[in-house]
Design a protein around this motif. Structure first.
Motif, PDB file in Angstrom:
ATOM      1  N   LEU A 240       0.832  -1.201   0.000  1.00  0.00           N
ATOM      2  CA  LEU A 240       0.000   0.000   0.000  1.00  0.00           C
ATOM      3  C   LEU A 240       0.872   1.260   0.000  1.00  0.00           C
ATOM      4  O   LEU A 240       1.937   1.290   0.615  1.00  0.00           O
ATOM      5  N   ILE A 264      -8.139  13.595  -2.962  1.00  0.00           N
ATOM      6  CA  ILE A 264      -9.075  12.506  -3.262  1.00  0.00           C
ATOM      7  C   ILE A 264     -10.398  12.825  -2.576  1.00  0.00           C
ATOM      8  O   ILE A 264     -10.432  13.156  -1.387  1.00  0.00           O
ATOM      9  N   LYS A 292      -3.502   3.783  -0.418  1.00  0.00           N
ATOM     10  CA  LYS A 292      -4.071   3.357  -1.698  1.00  0.00           C
ATOM     11  C   LYS A 292      -3.386   2.088  -2.170  1.00  0.00           C
ATOM     12  O   LYS A 292      -2.175   1.933  -2.019  1.00  0.00           O
ATOM     13  N   SER A 293      -4.194   1.183  -2.733  1.00  0.00           N
ATOM     14  CA  SER A 293      -3.634  -0.017  -3.338  1.00  0.00           C
ATOM     15  C   SER A 293      -3.516   0.188  -4.843  1.00  0.00           C
ATOM     16  O   SER A 293      -4.094   1.115  -5.406  1.00  0.00           O
ATOM     17  N   GLY A 296      -6.778   0.316  -6.699  1.00  0.00           N
ATOM     18  CA  GLY A 296      -7.698   1.423  -6.467  1.00  0.00           C
ATOM     19  C   GLY A 296      -8.400   1.435  -5.127  1.00  0.00           C
ATOM     20  O   GLY A 296      -9.177   2.353  -4.845  1.00  0.00           O
ATOM     21  N   ILE A 298      -9.053   2.248  -1.333  1.00  0.00           N
ATOM     22  CA  ILE A 298      -8.654   3.399  -0.524  1.00  0.00           C
ATOM     23  C   ILE A 298      -9.028   3.151   0.938  1.00  0.00           C
ATOM     24  O   ILE A 298     -10.142   2.707   1.238  1.00  0.00           O
TER      25      ILE A 298
END
Length: 308
Positions: A240, A264, A292-293, A296, A298
């Motif tokens: 992450l 974001i 964030k991965s 996508g 969160i």
């Protein structure tokens, strides 16, 4: 099927190492619970204490609401699987599967029926007259599982028993294990450090770190709502991206997380039931963290990296 309850379970070794630190864990009847943790997280010590192979320092272990800590391992009716689970080479596959039943002096006719039934289900009936040395690795593991299931233990414990297999072999035996658990609804606890294996097997996952239980949830709930950054990062293979951020409102009256010249929008669809907390963070201007991965996902954490 049996229910397992660990109450403030603690293990401190003579060396002073606190391997298990007050773990409270509940595994319902027919559940498949995975203990997920890195090396020295305490998962093997927990399994060994449940099995009666290790003494406990404090706490209690209940099986079907009865304490078992004073019972010897052989009297707990628990099946435990290690990497070193072996078959008796001088016995046929039938004799290996029937071994536990014969120790209990069950009727020979019943033994015959039970062994043939489980051998058919597991897919080794055609091997009953053979000996272990002629079997493949997967066939031997099927026999080990059949030998355990046929004696109907109250609980199954697995301590990374398939780590020595190739990726293809491991995938095959894990799928077999899932199918058997769905068919027989046995209660199981499985220890691993592999996130992928955990989500393939588990109805529930308990995340451990340094002997402490960090979070226990249904598998899908854990994946969607990890309780801390450590857990979220672990579930995403420590991949992450974490950023310190501040939370404010934009011109459209929506909450946004600002970091590194980026922002974001914190959508209500993603952060369901968390908007009140987000509003408080924005109002007090507290530091937060956003992760964030690569696909996508969160996650939002407070200043202590605990999920909001």
């Amino acid at each position: 099927m049996s229910k397992l309850q660990l109450t403030a379970l603690t293990k401190k070794y003579d060396s002073g190492v606190l391997a298990v630190d007050g773990v409270n864990l509940s595994v319902q009847e027919g559940a498949f619970c995975v203990l997920l943790g890195q090396e020295k997280s305490g998962k093997t010590s927990i399994l060994r204490m449940i099995a009666g192979l290790e003494s406990i320092t404090d706490g209690d272990i209940l099986l079907d609401n009865e304490s078992i800590i004073k019972k010897q391992s052989k009297d707990r009716n628990i099946a435990m699987f290690f990497q070193a689970n072996t078959l008796q080479q001088n016995l046929t596959i039938f004799e290996n599967i029937a071994y536990g039943l014969k120790l209990r002096k069950e009727n020979e006719e019943k033994i015959q029926k039970k062994v043939e039934k489980i051998a058919t289900i597991v897919g080794v009936k055609h091997l009953l007259c053979r000996r272990p040395k002629s079997l493949t690795a997967i066939e031997r593991l099927k026999v080990v599982l059949a030998r355990a299931i046929v004696r109907e233990p109250k609980l199954f414990l697995f301590d990374e028993p398939f780590a020595h297999l190739t990726a293809t072999q491991k995938e095959e035996i894990l799928n077999i294990l899932v199918a058997l658990q769905l068919r027989f609804h046995f209660t199981a606890v499985y220890a691993t450090d592999c996130v992928r294996d955990a989500f393939l097997l588990a109805t529930h996952i308990a995340v451990l770190q340094d002997g402490k239980l960090l979070q226990q949830e249904e598998a899908i709930t854990l994946f969607e709502n990890p309780a801390s950054f450590y857990i979220a990062d672990y579930l995403y293979n420590f991949n992450l991206d974490l950023h310190a951020c501040t939370i404010t409102k934009n011109e459209e009256n929506k909450y946004i997380a600002k970091y590194d010249n980026m922002q974001i929008v914190l959508s209500e669809q993603i952060f369901t039931n968390k908007m009140d907390t987000i509003a408080k963070l924005a109002a007090t201007n507290q530091q937060a963290y956003i992760a964030k991965s690569k696909n996508g996902a969160i996650f939002l954490f407070d200043e202590n990296k605990i999920a909001i």
